[in-house]
Design an enzyme around this catalytic site. Structure first.
Site, short mmCIF file in Angstrom:
data_model
loop_
_atom_site.label_atom_id
_atom_site.label_comp_id
_atom_site.label_asym_id
_atom_site.label_seq_id
_atom_site.Cartn_x
_atom_site.Cartn_y
_atom_site.Cartn_z
N ARG A 137 49.74 -69.03 58.55
CA ARG A 137 49.35 -70.42 58.30
C ARG A 137 50.54 -71.37 58.45
NH1 ARG A 137 44.20 -69.73 57.28
NH2 ARG A 137 43.51 -68.02 55.92
N ASP A 143 44.37 -72.29 50.65
CA ASP A 143 44.88 -71.74 51.91
C ASP A 143 45.24 -72.81 52.92
OD1 ASP A 143 44.82 -69.07 51.20
OD2 ASP A 143 42.78 -68.74 51.95
#
Length: 438
Positions: free
Chosen positions: A391, A316
């Site tokens: 993100r 991630d």
């Protein structure tokens, strides 16, 4: 459409407490709901993704008090106490919620339907529905193997010993939760180590979890007993500040109480291999999870070939790491990361396109990316499309610390799914970021 306008240059200094861990917040709701007794959760992430999980369990008859300042009280209904929801369970953009709930709901005596937003409805779900079908689950997907997911009750789930073809904590956790409703021990083997929050929390709630290297098993019929859950600060959220402080001149930033679960610290290993100045101090336990204070100061980064073993431990965090690579001396090469292509966006292609807008050469590979770092040369400015990926939006916000002109990052509303208050915290640390409409 919400956007970020970020002034070029600046630095990051002081102390920033990032929000609670999203992965652990999801699991605290799920296991607290299935437990016998009341579970108190502190440090809960009040972001859109974890709030969607909370709403789903309220829809299934679970009384939950809060959240208030990150604190919840979950009145557990026990392993067999969930009730049929009166409408489809809408988990928004939360891939973790959809995949884990799919396993949990497969063993319920009622029908249910899982839906999500447009982005989540494009993400692959056969990776969970196919092994669940081998357990006897009755789950219908859209033609492309995506949401919505229609789950019908079956008389009994069968246990499974499943070797995952691709390392995925979400798939592993989905099957372990389904295994609680199976007729024997359900075991999952993973080709590489992935985050183990589910196993840790199941054990905390009294489930007899058996681990054998990269194989984990849970017994069918296990009952859970309520236990307090402390949620540490999210290392995935901390990653943006770790990178920002590494690339910004004169930076000196402390991030307290960050989760340093050994299955999640790939970002620390990769940044340190690139030459980052990161000190890990005050190691301690936060419930079942290890935490520490992280101090990061500016450093001259060097491009590297990212070790394959670190990829699942930092899956991630790669959007932020790609910005670090863009500011490093020399080339950074990532391979073995096909999973990045089926996240909230195709993070390899979208990051490469955004880096190109800032003057960074990046070659898209089938399973990764090759980035030519600009070293001491500044990045350019310009307009970047995050494609609604939280993100990516935060990664490019940090890139402005090394830019020669302002950066506009479009489509940033989904930052609230994982990091509510990101812009305000970043401003407090020294980033020149404003929210706008673009």
């Amino acid at each position: 459409m919400r956007a970020y306008r970020i002034a070029p240059g600046g630095t990051l200094r002081g102390e920033v407490r990032v929000p609670g861990d999203k992965s652990i917040s999801h699991r605290a709701i799920m296991l607290g709901a299935l437990a016998d007794g009341d579970t108190t959760v502190t440090g809960f992430l009040e972001g859109a993704d974890s709030l969607a999980t909370l709403a789903a369990f309220r829809s299934m008859g679970v009384a939950i008090e809060g959240p208030e300042a990150g604190r919840l009280r979950i009145r557990g209904v026990g392993r067999d106490g969930l009730r049929a929801p009166s409408a489809p369970l809408d988990v928004g953009n939360a891939g973790t919620a959809m995949r884990l709930l799919c396993g949990l709901l497969a063993g319920q005596p009622f029908a249910s339907k899982l839906v999500g937003d447009a982005s989540l409805s494009r993400r692959p779900m056969r990776r969970v529905t196919e092994p669940l079908a081998r357990m006897g689950a009755d789950i219908e997907t859209a033609e492309a193997g995506t949401a919505p997911l229609t789950i019908r009750p079956v008389s009994q789930l069968e246990s499974i010993d499943y070797a995952m073809p691709v390392a995925s904590a979400q798939v592993k956790s989905c099957l372990l939760l389904a295994g609680l409703y199976a007729d024997g021990d359900t075991c999952v083997s993973e080709p590489a180590v992935t985050r183990d929050h589910t196993e840790r929390m199941l054990a905390t709630f009294g489930c007899r979890v058996r681990r054998e290297r990269q194989r984990v098993c849970v017994p069918g019929g296990a009952r859970l007993t309520a236990a307090p859950v402390e949620v540490p600060a999210d290392i995935s959220s901390a990653a943006f500040f770790l990178v920002g402080a590494s690339i910004a001149d004169g930076a000196d930033l402390t991030l307290p109480a960050v989760g340093i679960n050994p299955t999640r610290v790939g970002v620390l290993h990769i940044l340190k291999a690139m030459g980052a100045d990161i000190a890990v101090a005050n190691r301690r336990q936060c419930g079942a999870e290890p935490v520490a204070d992280l101090r990061v100061r500016s450093a001259r980064l060097q491009g590297i070939e990212i070790p394959a073993a670190q990829v699942p431990l930092a899956i991630d965090e790669f959007p932020a790491l790609f910005v670090a690579a863009a500011c490093a001396d020399g080339e950074t090469l990532l391979t073995g990361a096909e999973e990045l292509r089926v996240k909230e966006s195709d993070r390899i292609a979208v990051m490469a396109a955004g880096l190109a807008q800032l003057g960074v050469a990046a070659e898209v590979l089938r399973d990764g990316i090759r980035i030519q770092g600009r070293g001491a040369a500044p990045l350019g400015g310009g307009s970047v499309d995050s494609h609604g990926d939280h993100r990516i939006a935060m990664a490019f916000a940090m890139a402005a610390l090394r830019a020669s002109a302002p950066i506009l990052v479009r489509d940033c509303a989904n930052v609230d799914t994982s990091f509510p208050g990101f812009a305000a915290l970043a401003v407090g640390a020294g980033l020149g970021i404003d929210e706008a409409v673009a």
